[in-house]
Design an enzyme around this catalytic site. Structure first.
Site, PDB file in Angstrom:
ATOM      1  N   ARG A  35       0.823  -1.221   0.000  1.00 40.67           N
ATOM      2  CA  ARG A  35       0.000   0.000   0.000  1.00 40.67           C
ATOM      3  C   ARG A  35       0.856   1.269   0.000  1.00 40.67           C
ATOM      4  NH1 ARG A  35      -5.050  -1.839   3.959  1.00 40.67           N
ATOM      5  NH2 ARG A  35      -6.163  -2.934   2.308  1.00 40.67           N
ATOM      6  N   LYS A 197     -19.078 -18.432  -0.067  1.00 40.33           N
ATOM      7  CA  LYS A 197     -20.533 -18.301   0.054  1.00 40.33           C
ATOM      8  C   LYS A 197     -21.175 -17.524  -1.082  1.00 40.33           C
ATOM      9  CE  LYS A 197     -20.623 -18.681   5.085  1.00 40.33           C
ATOM     10  NZ  LYS A 197     -21.040 -18.041   6.334  1.00 40.33           N
ATOM     11  N   GLY A 353     -10.105  -9.585  -1.154  1.00 43.50           N
ATOM     12  CA  GLY A 353      -9.012 -10.050  -0.300  1.00 43.50           C
ATOM     13  C   GLY A 353      -8.380 -11.368  -0.664  1.00 43.50           C
ATOM     14  N   GLY A 376     -13.096  -4.225   0.524  1.00 43.34           N
ATOM     15  CA  GLY A 376     -14.496  -3.814   0.673  1.00 43.34           C
ATOM     16  C   GLY A 376     -14.919  -2.781  -0.346  1.00 43.34           C
TER      17      GLY A 376
END
Length: 395
Positions: A35, A197, A353, A376
């Site tokens: 980052r 999921k 991620g 996110g």
């Protein structure tokens, strides 16, 4: 869209929201500087113009002031990567910060202390944002990882720079990369969605079906689809309450002429372990006591064919439990296919991620077109949401 190149920073002090929420070891050394590296082009452009940089970021989730979350721990690493003398001030607002700002010379960098040492940061407090705004002539948001948060430093502070605000080079690249997948990408457009999921990917799937030509489904969520279609999945992961939804997704895809590719075989195991017994099995006939933990060889070959014919590729989620070596092959082979397609001229975007972790672990970082820096934020963009940090610059 106002970007860094719309401004000349000569003798200007840029207040830059960066995302330096980097992992530290027990000795407070940075273990992954991705980052910091990602923010370097923006910082260098401003310094080369003859300006100076005031960097603000959060680190972790501190409860008040906690030394282990102090940004003083990363100053040396920032100095190493940027190659410029870097100062630090032990608050991000107030007299001390304002004095350090006043004395900041062109060509120099100042890092403010952790924004989240103040609860006003996450609550989006306007007075706190106004205090931050005193530490810059131009506001630059270059923190895609926090662009989905309506915090003081990502959103509210922009109100105090009505004309003097812009996207940094990293955030600009993130916006353009997502736009390439969602709007302007060359067809055929492929989305590869993996992970555990269906429930975590529903809104993404529903939002992108209008924009893609092919959808590869992989990972644990495969088995919710297989069971819904009447297959026997043994002890594989399944969201029984999402089976009707899985069938509805397939119907929507068919109505929109999106070709859905689901694994036809799997590497199955008798335990969730690297030491488990394994074998290749048809995806519809997994015996009781066994679970699917990776895509099988036939599936990998089928997916490779789809990837190689695609011109725009989004990869979000692994094909198997890549953290365990025995079940990493599907994800590695998918990475190889995407790398080959990219080499042939396709545009490939990796985000989320787990897929970013896989890309780094298996050395694909420089073999795809772009690796997103925001988990996110990336997911919310794919869901079609307008991110507060982006909206604040655009208004």
């Amino acid at each position: 869209m106002r970007t860094l190149n719309d401004f000349n920073f000569k003798n200007k002090k840029a207040l830059i929201r960066v995302d330096f929420n980097v992992p530290l070891d027990n000795e407070f050394k940075v273990t992954d500087a991705t980052r910091i590296q990602a923010a370097k082009p923006t910082i260098i452009k401003i310094l080369e113009d003859g300006g100076s940089c005031v960097l603000m970021s959060h680190l972790g989730r501190p409860k008040g002031v906690q030394d282990e979350f102090s940004l003083k721990h990363i100053v040396d690493k920032v100095e190493d990567i940027i190659g410029v003398e870097t100062q630090f001030v032990s608050n991000c607002v107030g007299e001390e910060a304002e004095a350090a700002f006043a004395n900041l010379e062109p060509g120099k960098i100042l890092i403010l202390e952790n924004l989240r040492f103040h609860s006003e940061e996450t609550s989006g407090d306007s007075t706190f944002a106004e205090q931050l705004s005193k530490l810059g002539d131009i506001y630059v948001n270059d923190a895609f990882g926090t662009a989905h948060r309506a915090h003081a430093s990502t959103t509210v502070v922009a109100d105090f720079f009505p004309e003097n605000k812009c996207f940094g080079l990293l955030l600009e690249q993130e916006i353009k990369s997502i736009d390439k997948v969602m709007q302007t990408g060359e067809k055929p457009v492929l989305a590869v969605l993996g992970g555990a999921k269906v429930s975590s990917k529903i809104t993404i799937i529903e939002n992108i079906l209008d924009k893609i030509d092919h959808l590869i489904i992989g990972g644990g969520m495969t088995f919710t689809f297989i069971k819904a279609l009447g297959g026997h999945i043994g002890n594989s992961l399944c969201e029984d309450d999402k089976m009707a939804l899985a069938l509805d997704i397939l119907k929507q895809a068919e109505a929109k002429n999106v070709k859905v590719h689901i694994p036809t075989d799997a590497i199955i195991a008798d335990a969730f372990s690297n030491d488990a017994n394994t074998k290749v099995c048809d995806i519809n006939t997994i015996p009781d006591g066994w679970m699917g933990l990776d895509a099988g060889p036939e599936s990998i070959k089928n997916f490779n064919d789809v990837v190689l014919e695609s011109k725009t590729i989004l990869w979000n989620g692994p094909l198997g439990v890549f953290e365990l070596e025995k079940f990493a092959n599907g994800t590695i082979e998918l990475g190889n296919s995407i790398a080959a397609s990219t080499k042939n001229g396709a545009f490939s975007l990796v985000g989320g991620g787990d897929s970013v972790a896989a890309v780094k672990q298996f050395g694909f970082e420089n073999k795809v077109s772009y690796v997103s820096t925001g988990g996110g934020a990336m997911l919310e963009s794919l869901e079609g949401k307008t991110l507060p940090g982006i909206a604040a610059i655009l208004k």
